[in-house]
Scaffold this motif. Structure first.
Motif, PDB file in Angstrom:
ATOM      1  N   VAL A   1      -0.378   2.115  11.102  1.00 41.54           N
ATOM      2  CA  VAL A   1      -0.109   0.680  10.977  1.00 41.54           C
ATOM      3  C   VAL A   1       0.917   0.384   9.887  1.00 41.54           C
ATOM      4  CG1 VAL A   1      -1.160  -1.574  10.499  1.00 41.54           C
ATOM      5  CG2 VAL A   1      -2.469   0.154  11.714  1.00 41.54           C
ATOM      6  N   ALA A   2       0.887   1.153   8.807  1.00 40.57           N
ATOM      7  CA  ALA A   2       1.737   0.888   7.644  1.00 40.57           C
ATOM      8  C   ALA A   2       3.215   1.018   8.005  1.00 40.57           C
ATOM      9  CB  ALA A   2       1.365   1.841   6.515  1.00 40.57           C
ATOM     10  N   LYS A   3       3.995   0.099   7.493  1.00 41.14           N
ATOM     11  CA  LYS A   3       5.441   0.080   7.735  1.00 41.14           C
ATOM     12  C   LYS A   3       6.190   0.004   6.411  1.00 41.14           C
ATOM     13  CE  LYS A   3       5.080  -0.661  12.299  1.00 41.14           C
ATOM     14  NZ  LYS A   3       4.162   0.326  12.764  1.00 41.14           N
ATOM     15  N   GLY A   4       7.368   0.587   6.372  1.00 37.83           N
ATOM     16  CA  GLY A   4       8.241   0.468   5.211  1.00 37.83           C
ATOM     17  C   GLY A   4       7.685   1.141   3.968  1.00 37.83           C
ATOM     18  N   GLU A   5       7.965   0.546   2.827  1.00 39.86           N
ATOM     19  CA  GLU A   5       7.608   1.134   1.542  1.00 39.86           C
ATOM     20  C   GLU A   5       6.105   1.209   1.307  1.00 39.86           C
ATOM     21  OE1 GLU A   5       9.712   0.306  -1.902  1.00 39.86           O
ATOM     22  OE2 GLU A   5      11.649   0.170  -0.904  1.00 39.86           O
ATOM     23  N   ILE A   6       5.347   0.399   1.997  1.00 42.55           N
ATOM     24  CA  ILE A   6       3.891   0.411   1.837  1.00 42.55           C
ATOM     25  C   ILE A   6       3.312   1.782   2.207  1.00 42.55           C
ATOM     26  CG2 ILE A   6       3.147  -0.392   4.114  1.00 42.55           C
ATOM     27  CD1 ILE A   6       1.760  -1.921   0.987  1.00 42.55           C
ATOM     28  N   ARG A   7       4.043   2.517   3.050  1.00 48.31           N
ATOM     29  CA  ARG A   7       3.578   3.846   3.476  1.00 48.31           C
ATOM     30  C   ARG A   7       3.459   4.796   2.285  1.00 48.31           C
ATOM     31  NH1 ARG A   7       5.756   6.872   7.533  1.00 48.31           N
ATOM     32  NH2 ARG A   7       3.686   7.132   8.401  1.00 48.31           N
ATOM     33  N   LEU A   8       4.246   4.539   1.245  1.00 52.22           N
ATOM     34  CA  LEU A   8       4.194   5.383   0.051  1.00 52.22           C
ATOM     35  C   LEU A   8       2.935   5.120  -0.769  1.00 52.22           C
ATOM     36  CD1 LEU A   8       7.926   4.963  -1.071  1.00 52.22           C
ATOM     37  CD2 LEU A   8       6.923   6.844   0.265  1.00 52.22           C
ATOM     38  N   ARG A   9       2.256   4.020  -0.475  1.00 53.71           N
ATOM     39  CA  ARG A   9       1.075   3.630  -1.258  1.00 53.71           C
ATOM     40  C   ARG A   9      -0.221   3.698  -0.448  1.00 53.71           C
ATOM     41  NH1 ARG A   9       2.589  -1.898  -2.693  1.00 53.71           N
ATOM     42  NH2 ARG A   9       0.386  -2.061  -3.152  1.00 53.71           N
ATOM     43  N   ILE A  10      -0.218   4.368   0.695  1.00 50.37           N
ATOM     44  CA  ILE A  10      -1.412   4.422   1.544  1.00 50.37           C
ATOM     45  C   ILE A  10      -2.617   4.971   0.786  1.00 50.37           C
ATOM     46  CG2 ILE A  10      -2.470   5.507   3.570  1.00 50.37           C
ATOM     47  CD1 ILE A  10       0.219   5.230   4.995  1.00 50.37           C
ATOM     48  N   LYS A  11      -2.431   6.062   0.058  1.00 46.46           N
ATOM     49  CA  LYS A  11      -3.564   6.664  -0.681  1.00 46.46           C
ATOM     50  C   LYS A  11      -4.107   5.694  -1.726  1.00 46.46           C
ATOM     51  CE  LYS A  11      -3.294  11.393   0.392  1.00 46.46           C
ATOM     52  NZ  LYS A  11      -4.486  12.014   0.868  1.00 46.46           N
ATOM     53  N   ASP A  12      -3.229   4.952  -2.397  1.00 48.87           N
ATOM     54  CA  ASP A  12      -3.674   3.956  -3.383  1.00 48.87           C
ATOM     55  C   ASP A  12      -4.471   2.843  -2.714  1.00 48.87           C
ATOM     56  OD1 ASP A  12      -2.347   5.367  -5.377  1.00 48.87           O
ATOM     57  OD2 ASP A  12      -0.536   4.127  -5.245  1.00 48.87           O
TER      58      ASP A  12
END
Length: 180
Positions: free
Chosen positions: A26-37
Motif C-alpha cells: 500500500v505504501a507509496k513514495g517516501e513513506i516506504r522508507l518508514r514502513i518499519k517505524d
C-alpha cells in the motif's frame, strides 16, 4: 478521496501475506522508507512484522487494517467502530494517528473514552432527525444530562413512550363510558 473502515475491515486482509508485505503493498513514495517505524508505532515492531496475517489476533488485524487505510492517499476518513477488538494501548495509538491525520474524520463509536479529546462535534441521530452538538463527547453527555451513551437510547425510548398515545377504538370508548 474517501477512505472507509468497516467493522469487518480486518477480515478482508489477505491472510497469505505478512504484516510487512500488507503495508509494503500500500505504501507509496517516501513513506516506504518508514514502513518499519510505522509498524513499530502500531506495535508490530521487530519479528511481529514477519508474522502472517492469518496468525494475527482480532486486535492485531484491526490495527493492521487501520495502518493500511491510513497509508492510502485519502483526505476524508469514515471509521465505523474502529476500536472493536482493540486493547487500551492500541486505542491510544489509533487515537494519536487520527489526531495526526491531515484531513477530515467521521468516527462512529460508542467508546466515549476513545472519543474524548478526539472529536469536536457530536451528531445525534434519532427520531428521523440529525442534531449537531458542538464540543466533545463529554460536553454532549452533560448537555443531555446523562453519564453514558447507553442511557441516550433508553432516554429516547422513555420520551417516545410518554408521547405516544394508544388510539382507543370507538366501541372501547363506549364501554368505558358505560362503566362510569
Amino acid at each position: 478521496k474517501i477512505g472507509y473502515f468497516a467493522q469487518n475491515q480486518a477480515q478482508l486482509l489477505d491472510e497469505s501475506l505478512t504484516v510487512f508485505e500488507t503495508i509494503d503493498n500500500v505504501a507509496k513514495g517516501e513513506i516506504r522508507l518508514r514502513i518499519k517505524d510505522i509498524l513499530g508505532a502500531f506495535m508490530f515492531g521487530g519479528e511481529a512484522s514477519d508474522k502472517k496475517v492469518k496468525g494475527l489476533s482480532g486486535g492485531e488485524r484491526s490495527r493492521l487494517a487501520m495502518i493500511k487505510l491510513l497509508l492510502e492517499p485519502v483526505n476524508f476518513l469514515i471509521l465505523d467502530e474502529p476500536t472493536n477488538h482493540l486493547d487500551m494501548d492500541s486505542k491510544d495509538v489509533l487515537k494519536n494517528a487520527i489526531n495526526a491525520f491531515d484531513g477530515t474524520v467521521i468516527v462512529v463509536s460508542h467508546d466515549r473514552e476513545f472519543l474524548d479529546g478526539l472529536v469536536t462535534k457530536v451528531y445525534e441521530f434519532g427520531g428521523g432527525r440529525v442534531k449537531e452538538h458542538l464540543g466533545g463527547i463529554y460536553d454532549f453527555l452533560r448537555t443531555k444530562n446523562i453519564s453514558s451513551l447507553n442511557e441516550l437510547g433508553s432516554q429516547t425510548k422513555t420520551t417516545l413512550s410518554q408521547h405516544v398515545e394508544t388510539p382507543v377504538k370507538p366501541q372501547e370508548k363506549q364501554q368505558a363510558q358505560g362503566e362510569q
